[in-house]
Design a protein around this motif. Structure first.
Motif, short mmCIF file in Angstrom:
data_model
loop_
_atom_site.label_atom_id
_atom_site.label_comp_id
_atom_site.label_asym_id
_atom_site.label_seq_id
_atom_site.Cartn_x
_atom_site.Cartn_y
_atom_site.Cartn_z
N ILE A 159 0.84 -1.19 0.00
CA ILE A 159 0.00 0.00 0.00
C ILE A 159 0.88 1.24 0.00
O ILE A 159 1.88 1.31 0.69
N ARG A 160 0.46 2.24 -0.81
CA ARG A 160 1.21 3.49 -0.83
C ARG A 160 1.13 4.19 0.53
O ARG A 160 0.13 4.13 1.22
N ARG A 161 2.22 4.87 0.89
CA ARG A 161 2.28 5.50 2.19
C ARG A 161 1.13 6.49 2.40
O ARG A 161 0.56 6.59 3.48
N ASP A 162 0.74 7.24 1.36
CA ASP A 162 -0.35 8.20 1.54
C ASP A 162 -1.68 7.49 1.75
O ASP A 162 -2.56 7.98 2.46
N ASP A 163 -1.85 6.29 1.14
CA ASP A 163 -3.07 5.51 1.40
C ASP A 163 -3.13 5.09 2.86
O ASP A 163 -4.19 5.12 3.48
N ILE A 164 -1.99 4.66 3.38
CA ILE A 164 -1.94 4.27 4.78
C ILE A 164 -2.29 5.46 5.68
O ILE A 164 -3.07 5.34 6.61
N ALA A 165 -1.76 6.62 5.34
CA ALA A 165 -2.04 7.81 6.13
C ALA A 165 -3.52 8.16 6.09
O ALA A 165 -4.08 8.68 7.06
N ASP A 166 -4.18 7.88 4.98
CA ASP A 166 -5.62 8.15 4.85
C ASP A 166 -6.46 7.08 5.51
O ASP A 166 -7.69 7.15 5.49
N GLY A 167 -5.84 6.07 6.04
CA GLY A 167 -6.58 5.02 6.73
C GLY A 167 -7.19 4.00 5.78
O GLY A 167 -8.13 3.30 6.16
N GLN A 168 -6.72 3.93 4.55
CA GLN A 168 -7.27 2.99 3.58
C GLN A 168 -6.53 1.66 3.64
O GLN A 168 -5.44 1.56 4.16
N GLY A 169 -7.17 0.64 3.06
CA GLY A 169 -6.50 -0.65 2.95
C GLY A 169 -6.71 -1.52 4.17
O GLY A 169 -7.27 -1.09 5.17
N PRO A 170 -6.26 -2.77 4.12
CA PRO A 170 -6.56 -3.75 5.16
C PRO A 170 -5.50 -3.86 6.25
O PRO A 170 -5.42 -4.86 6.92
N ARG A 171 -4.67 -2.85 6.41
CA ARG A 171 -3.56 -2.96 7.34
C ARG A 171 -4.06 -3.25 8.76
O ARG A 171 -5.16 -2.85 9.16
N ILE A 172 -3.23 -3.94 9.52
CA ILE A 172 -3.50 -4.17 10.94
C ILE A 172 -3.20 -2.86 11.66
O ILE A 172 -2.07 -2.37 11.65
N ARG A 173 -4.22 -2.28 12.29
CA ARG A 173 -4.11 -0.90 12.79
C ARG A 173 -3.57 -0.84 14.22
O ARG A 173 -4.06 -0.10 15.05
#
Length: 397
Positions: free
Chosen positions: A215-229
């Motif tokens: 996932i792109r870093r800006d997507d992660i910053a926007d809270g998108q995607g299935p990452r373990i939070r």
């Protein structure tokens, strides 16, 4: 003698006094491997990923849910008490779409109703409590995991209140993730959460990590995607820490690992079947003694936890005054209640190091005296003989 925490076993306290070790010391990693092996039979599993989450039992619950569930996932919660409500609260914070199948406090949810709910909402995860101490009821789990598997769902069970006191059968039940705690039937302090994870669940958690890495870093910053939070509760990282790779994740809670290891050694040394029988005898004796006093035991007898008994506070009796007298006159603690049962029942535990005949008898005798102090008329001297007879029921048979 409440619903937990209870008195820790002296051997556990002694184990915790041992000197600390570095987390990558070969002796320490050897203890970690021992813990994994020791907890497999306690969970009733052969799962490779059987280990500890550092933190109270709730740390294990949250690690399981935050690692299994992504925002937007549909999760079905089998809810029959306060701790089913806790699952929904954690899942709300994760951003899950929550469905529930409910039972009144004092009952459990029949498996056919769970099946109907799965068919209705098509969940990705189905989560339940095994024994909910708020209601003293134990949810039947035979067939639960298979029901989830057939629907393509993962299954999660919180066994905090039952591990080490009632049978856990993760493999036979087909359950993917089970978590527990030390402070109840295992007779340890709160602060370590044993967990077991099936290969299927481990693969699911691992895929979430691998997708996150793309996932792109800006997507992660926007809270998108299935990452373990969560970092601390990321089970993919915790599994790497407990694997042969020993990838650094956090500083191991060494004293709690000693405690968890000793809890398991004591349980297996006693023998699990003998241990379950001891808890069953204690619960049976407690209920018999309470009934001999003329009190009404709460909930469905068919689904009662063996280690916690709910009993209605008699009409006209100040429940908190009785609890205070028990504590001050006899140095015995019994539990109050939550939610719709607050002020209506006491919850009396007999688990772990406290699931002993003499401790049950002393508790009943003390309760009898404290009720008399509050002006409640009851048959004097009947509780202890009734409890003794119930304790020895299996031996006589």
């Amino acid at each position: 003698m409440g619903p937990g925490p209870i008195n820790a076993h002296p051997r556990v306290l002694r184990a915790m006094s041992a000197d600390l070790l570095g987390q990558f010391d070969p002796e320490m990693t050897g203890y970690m491997n021992q813990v994994m092996a020791l907890y497999r039979p306690i969970f009733g599993t052969r799962n490779q990923w059987t280990m500890l989450v550092d933190g109270t039992a709730r740390a294990g619950i949250e690690a399981a849910l935050v690692s299994m569930v992504a925002p937007g996932d549909v999760v079905l919660v089998v809810n029959f008490g306060r701790f089913g409500l806790l699952l929904t609260e954690i899942l709300t914070r994760i951003g899950a779409v929550i469905e529930t199948v409910d039972a009144p406090w004092g009952e459990v949810v029949p498996l056919d109703r769970v099946a109907e709910a799965i068919a209705r909402c098509h969940p990705k995860i189905v989560a339940t409590i095994h024994g909910d101490t708020s209601t003293t009821m134990a949810q039947p789990l035979d067939g639960f995991g298979e029901l989830c598997r057939q629907a393509g769902a993962l299954s999660y069970v919180d066994a905090t209140a039952t591990i080490g006191g009632m049978e856990l059968a993760a493999d036979r039940w087909g359950v993917d993730v089970v978590t527990g705690g030390l402070q109840k039937c295992l007779g340890g302090p709160s602060g370590s959460a044993p967990i077991t994870i099936s290969d299927k669940a481990a693969e699911h958690i691992g895929r979430r990590r691998h997708v996150e890495q793309g996932i792109r870093r800006d997507d992660i910053a926007d809270g998108q995607g299935p990452r373990i939070r969560s970092n601390y509760f990321d089970l993919a990282m915790v599994m790497d820490y407990w694997s042969d790779k020993r990838l650094n994740h956090h500083t191991e809670a060494t004293s709690m690992l000693y405690a968890a290891r000793e809890c398991a050694r004591i349980a297996l040394g006693e023998g699990l079947e003998a241990r379950y029988a001891r808890h069953a005898a204690a619960g049976r004796a407690m209920a018999a003694g309470l009934r001999a006093m003329g009190l009404t035991v709460f909930g469905d007898d068919a689904y009662r936890m063996t280690n916690v008994t709910g009993v209605f506070i008699p009409k006209g009796v100040d429940g908190e005054a009785v609890r205070k007298a028990m504590r001050e006159q006899f140095e015995i603690e019994i539990g109050t209640a939550f939610g719709p049962l607050q002020g209506r029942i006491w919850r009396i535990g007999a688990m772990g190091y406290n699931a002993m005949k003499h401790k049950v008898l002393l508790t009943l005798a003390a309760l009898e005296a404290c009720l008399r102090m509050e002006g409640f008329a009851l048959p004097l001297g009947d509780a202890v003989p009734a409890a003794l007879e119930a304790w020895c029921q299996d031996e006589q048979a």
